[in-house]
Write an enzyme that holds these catalytic residues in place. Structure first.
Site, PDB file in Angstrom:
ATOM      1  N   GLU A 163       0.840  -1.199   0.000  1.00 33.86           N
ATOM      2  CA  GLU A 163       0.000   0.000   0.000  1.00 33.86           C
ATOM      3  C   GLU A 163       0.878   1.253   0.000  1.00 33.86           C
ATOM      4  O   GLU A 163       1.980   1.249   0.554  1.00 33.86           O
ATOM      5  CB  GLU A 163      -0.921  -0.004   1.223  1.00 33.86           C
TER       6      GLU A 163
ATOM      7  N   LYS B 129      -0.578  -2.253 -42.943  1.00 33.24           N
ATOM      8  CA  LYS B 129      -0.231  -3.370 -42.062  1.00 33.24           C
ATOM      9  C   LYS B 129      -1.490  -4.061 -41.575  1.00 33.24           C
ATOM     10  O   LYS B 129      -2.598  -3.513 -41.642  1.00 33.24           O
ATOM     11  CB  LYS B 129       0.581  -2.884 -40.862  1.00 33.24           C
TER      12      LYS B 129
ATOM     13  N   THR C  80       6.472  -3.084 -34.531  1.00 29.94           N
ATOM     14  CA  THR C  80       5.822  -2.373 -35.639  1.00 29.94           C
ATOM     15  C   THR C  80       6.788  -1.432 -36.338  1.00 29.94           C
ATOM     16  O   THR C  80       6.913  -1.432 -37.568  1.00 29.94           O
ATOM     17  CB  THR C  80       4.614  -1.574 -35.108  1.00 29.94           C
TER      18      THR C  80
END
Length: 326
Positions: A47, A202, A238
């Site tokens: 936390e 693409k 990519t």
């Protein structure tokens, strides 16, 4: 006359989470304000605890946090910071997101999927944010997910000025890695003296994240230095396939320019080994020393963010920073 009238001075305060303190420090330095001292640590169970060490009552608060890895931890920390400011009576809270986490999950591709980018906006609104400042969102419609003002900054002037100074004397072509970012490529073209446009056709398999196939180049790139532009580099699959496709079509050279250097997993090796001569990014995300390489150029986004913060604080025009296009 009943009641009491008082003219108060506006008070700009800049806060930083622990994700990218170097960028926040640069922004604060540009503003001449300094960062508000903040106590932040993790409990044994993970936390997060945050406390500001100065009074923030009545302030115009700007909370800077880049959503880098571990992304969920830094998002949660920023939400807690916003909640702390709201409960401490900050007058206006602006969340500054150099990189907006979950931005790629902005729509449903298939049934039973979340729209996580919308959830992010809702979380910040619920926490107490009045306004967002973002840099190069993955898609512009994310601005509409937040119920309040959103200032969408563009790294284009910073990146294109650098490219223009270094490569402006050569025959250039601006290339988008997919058809969806043609509008951004058009703005690049305008800033680079009307350089011709091209894009990579693409395909993407929605079953396999971070994987694409560069099919063919649409546009004339032969004999030109191609400026391959995108909003982010994650695993670099990519962008490196696009660079290879451009060389296969006779490009004289390829320069990659992107705003957000996520650089996950194999990205660094792919970029090192690809045929691009230079990879230009901004520091919206921190880049560890072991993720840097020789042909990587990092430009600072801090001057742009600081100017936007100043315009918001002074009730000026953020749009004026981009010739009315923001």
């Amino acid at each position: 006359m009943s009641g009491m009238k008082r003219t108060t001075e506006k008070n700009l305060m800049v806060f930083s989470g622990r994700a990218h303190p170097a960028l926040a420090a640069q922004v604060a330095e540009e503003l001449g304000s300094g960062l508000v001292p903040t106590q932040a640590y993790d409990f044994a169970n993970g936390e997060i605890y945050v406390r500001f060490e100065e009074s923030v009552r009545g302030s115009d608060a700007f909370v800077i946090q880049s959503h880098t890895s571990p992304i969920n931890e830094w998002i949660m920390e920023q939400l807690i910071m916003v909640d702390a400011l709201k409960r401490a009576s900050a007058k206006r809270i602006t969340v500054v997101l150099p990189f907006y986490g979950y931005a790629r999950q902005d729509k449903k591709h298939r049934g039973r999927e979340p729209i996580s980018a919308r959830l992010m906006a809702d979380l910040f609104k619920t926490a107490g944010a009045n306004r967002l400042i973002c840099v190069d969102l993955h898609t512009s419609q994310i601005q509409g997910f937040f119920d309040g003002p959103v200032d969408h900054l563009m790294a284009l002037p910073i990146l294109s000025d650098y490219v223009g100074q270094k490569y402006g004397d050569q025959q250039l072509a601006v290339v988008s890695p997919d058809a969806g970012r043609i509008k951004v490529a058009e703005q690049w073209s305008a800033r680079l003296g009307g350089a011709p446009l091209a894009f990579i056709h693409k395909t993407r398999d929605i079953e396999r994240p971070n994987e694409t196939v560069a099919n063919r180049v649409v546009g004339e790139v032969k004999g030109r230095v191609c400026i391959l532009v995108d909003d982010m580099i994650d695993t670099a699959g990519t962008i490196t396939k696009a660079a290879d496709a451009l060389y296969a079509e006779g490009a004289a050279g390829v320069v990659i320019a992107a705003t957000h250097a996520i650089l996950s997993g194999p990205a660094v090796d792919r970029l090192k080994n690809c045929q691009a001569s230079e990879v230009i990014v901004t520091n919206t995300l921190p880049i560890a020393e072991d993720r840097r390489f020789d042909k990587l150029t990092e430009l600072s986004i801090a001057p742009l963010i600081s100017r936007a913060i100043r315009e918001v604080f002074e009730d000026g025009s953020v749009t004026s920073l981009f010739e009315g296009r923001a």
